[in-house]
Design an enzyme around this catalytic site. Structure first.
Site, mmCIF file in Angstrom:
data_model
loop_
_atom_site.group_PDB
_atom_site.id
_atom_site.type_symbol
_atom_site.label_atom_id
_atom_site.label_comp_id
_atom_site.label_asym_id
_atom_site.label_seq_id
_atom_site.Cartn_x
_atom_site.Cartn_y
_atom_site.Cartn_z
ATOM 1 N N GLY A 10 48.590 42.916 34.397
ATOM 2 C CA GLY A 10 49.558 42.651 33.340
ATOM 3 C C GLY A 10 50.706 41.754 33.716
ATOM 4 N N GLY A 15 48.099 38.252 31.007
ATOM 5 C CA GLY A 15 48.682 39.572 30.808
ATOM 6 C C GLY A 15 50.134 39.536 30.388
ATOM 7 C CB VAL A 60 42.492 47.325 39.657
ATOM 8 C CG1 VAL A 60 41.528 46.423 40.414
ATOM 9 C CG2 VAL A 60 41.805 47.975 38.478
ATOM 10 C CG LEU A 79 43.962 41.101 30.712
ATOM 11 C CD1 LEU A 79 45.272 40.385 30.371
ATOM 12 C CD2 LEU A 79 42.811 40.490 29.933
ATOM 13 C CB ALA A 80 43.032 43.813 37.134
ATOM 14 C CB ALA A 81 39.577 39.456 37.430
ATOM 15 C CB SER A 123 34.504 34.635 32.702
ATOM 16 O OG SER A 123 34.459 33.263 33.058
ATOM 17 C CE1 TYR A 182 36.634 35.065 37.898
ATOM 18 C CE2 TYR A 182 35.447 33.288 36.799
ATOM 19 C CZ TYR A 182 36.442 34.244 36.800
ATOM 20 O OH TYR A 182 37.255 34.388 35.708
#
Length: 371
Positions: A10, A15, A60, A79-81, A123, A182
């Site tokens: 975030g 985020g 995360v 959204l964490a990546a 994605s 990815y």
């Protein structure tokens, strides 16, 4: 009753924009973010994260941090990546750890914490090459480029008879073709979240984001979005570096439109249980977007430097068919590319990024990941 939204990642680019918009619309917002130095520079929370968003600093992959962040939450936007095709090809464990294992930790932690909605950022990279049309009109979805042709600078995909294929907009029914670590991790995130939603009766939407751009991107991260990378070069009075011949096509979508799609997915039921493209619906070449950015930044003397090299994991053409998003969510892009780039240019005034593109390119070359 006010709903609370947890945004994993975030404090990042998308985020933080989503957090600001949700706060203006009356939601409570909590952000879980590990403030990774590659993105944030190691100086604590970014100044663009709205102070009204409650920041939980944590990873995360840390179950305790995730469980703290989930307390009292009604909606989760995941959204964490780790992002970046090139870097994912040599930091395999790190990318898989965050994108795949981190998602598994989040979902396990949610089993005992019921939520009303789960939205996950997938994605366009999962498609590999986009959809193509052969000269005889046949639609081809399993297109791959051959290494020998790439080494000779022959960039365009061909059919089995050697005819050049025409790129067309890519719809959600195209089968995935995972060309990078990815892409594999983002597909893992998408499928795990949709399977979790089905198993535990949590309405879940996966948004397949195309090339997102806008203010507050991490300009000093050489593996971020291509427009931010070009901006970093131009602001340091260096020409943008372009792989292949620059005629590869992408779909550039404003972060403001992506935020709108996230909120529609949160509030509307039409896409529950599905993966949906989020793009502009328009195709533009990488060379053209570099030249347009140079123009809005008054750097037209810095013509793009076309390397004529191929980066392992890259695709030639991929742009979005957004008709499903329109039908299922009522999504309509509102920001034209020229307007979005003008907004980006206004934010870029006064920014002083560190240009790390050359070192990143050297790293890929040293590992044999460019041809």
């Amino acid at each position: 009753m006010t709903e609370r939204v947890l945004i994993t990642g975030g404090a990042g680019f998308i985020g933080s924009h989503l957090a600001r918009r949700l706060l203006t619309e009356g939601y409570e917002v909590r952000a879980l973010d590990n403030l990774t130095p590659q993105v944030h520079g190691g100086d604590g929370p970014p100044p663009y994260l709205d102070p009204e968003a409650q920041l939980v600093t944590g990873d995360v992959r840390d179950e305790n941090a995730v469980r703290r962040a989930l307390r009292g939450v009604d909606i989760v936007v995941h959204l964490a990546a780790r992002v970046g095709v090139g870097q994912s090809m040599y930091e395999l464990a790190a990318y898989s750890g965050v994108n795949t294992h981190g998602t598994a930790i989040l979902l396990e932690s949610m089993i005992g914490t019921p939520v009303r909605k789960l939205v996950v950022a997938s994605s366009m990279s999962i498609y590999g090459e986009g959809l193509y049309r052969a000269p005889d009109g046949r639609i081809m979805e399993d297109v791959e480029r051959v290494r020998e042709r790439l080494q000779q600078g022959e960039w365009e995909p061909e059919d089995p008879r050697g005819a050049i294929l025409e790129p067309v907009a890519t719809p959600e029914w195209k089968r995935p073709s995972l060309a990078s670590n990815y892409a594999l991790g983002k597909y893992d995130q998408e499928r795990m979240c949709l399977m979790f939603g089905s198993a535990y009766d949590v309405p879940t939407v996966a948004l397949r984001l195309f090339n997102v751009y806008g203010p507050d991107q991490a300009l000093s991260n050489p593996y971020t979005g291509v427009l931010a990378i070009f901006a970093s070069r131009l602001l340091n009075d260096r020409p943008p570096l372009i792989f292949e011949d620059g005629e590869q096509c992408r779909d550039f979508v404003s972060v403001r439109d992506v935020v709108s799609a996230c909120i529609l997915a949160m509030e509307q039921p039409g896409a529950d249980g599905r993966a949906v493209n989020v793009g502009s619906g328009m195709s533009v070449s990488v060379r053209e977007v570099a030249e347009r950015l140079a123009s809005v930044l008054d750097r037209t003397h810095l013509e793009p430097e076309v390397t004529g090299r191929y980066r392992v994991g890259d695709v030639r053409h991929c742009f979005a068919d957004i008709s499903l998003a329109a039908d299922a969510l009522g999504y309509t892009p509102a920001v034209a590319l020229d307007d979005g780039m003008a907004e980006l240019a206004e934010w870029l005034e006064g920014q002083v990024p560190t240009d790390q593109v050359d070192s990143a390119a050297a790293e890929l070359a040293a590992r044999g990941l460019t041809l």
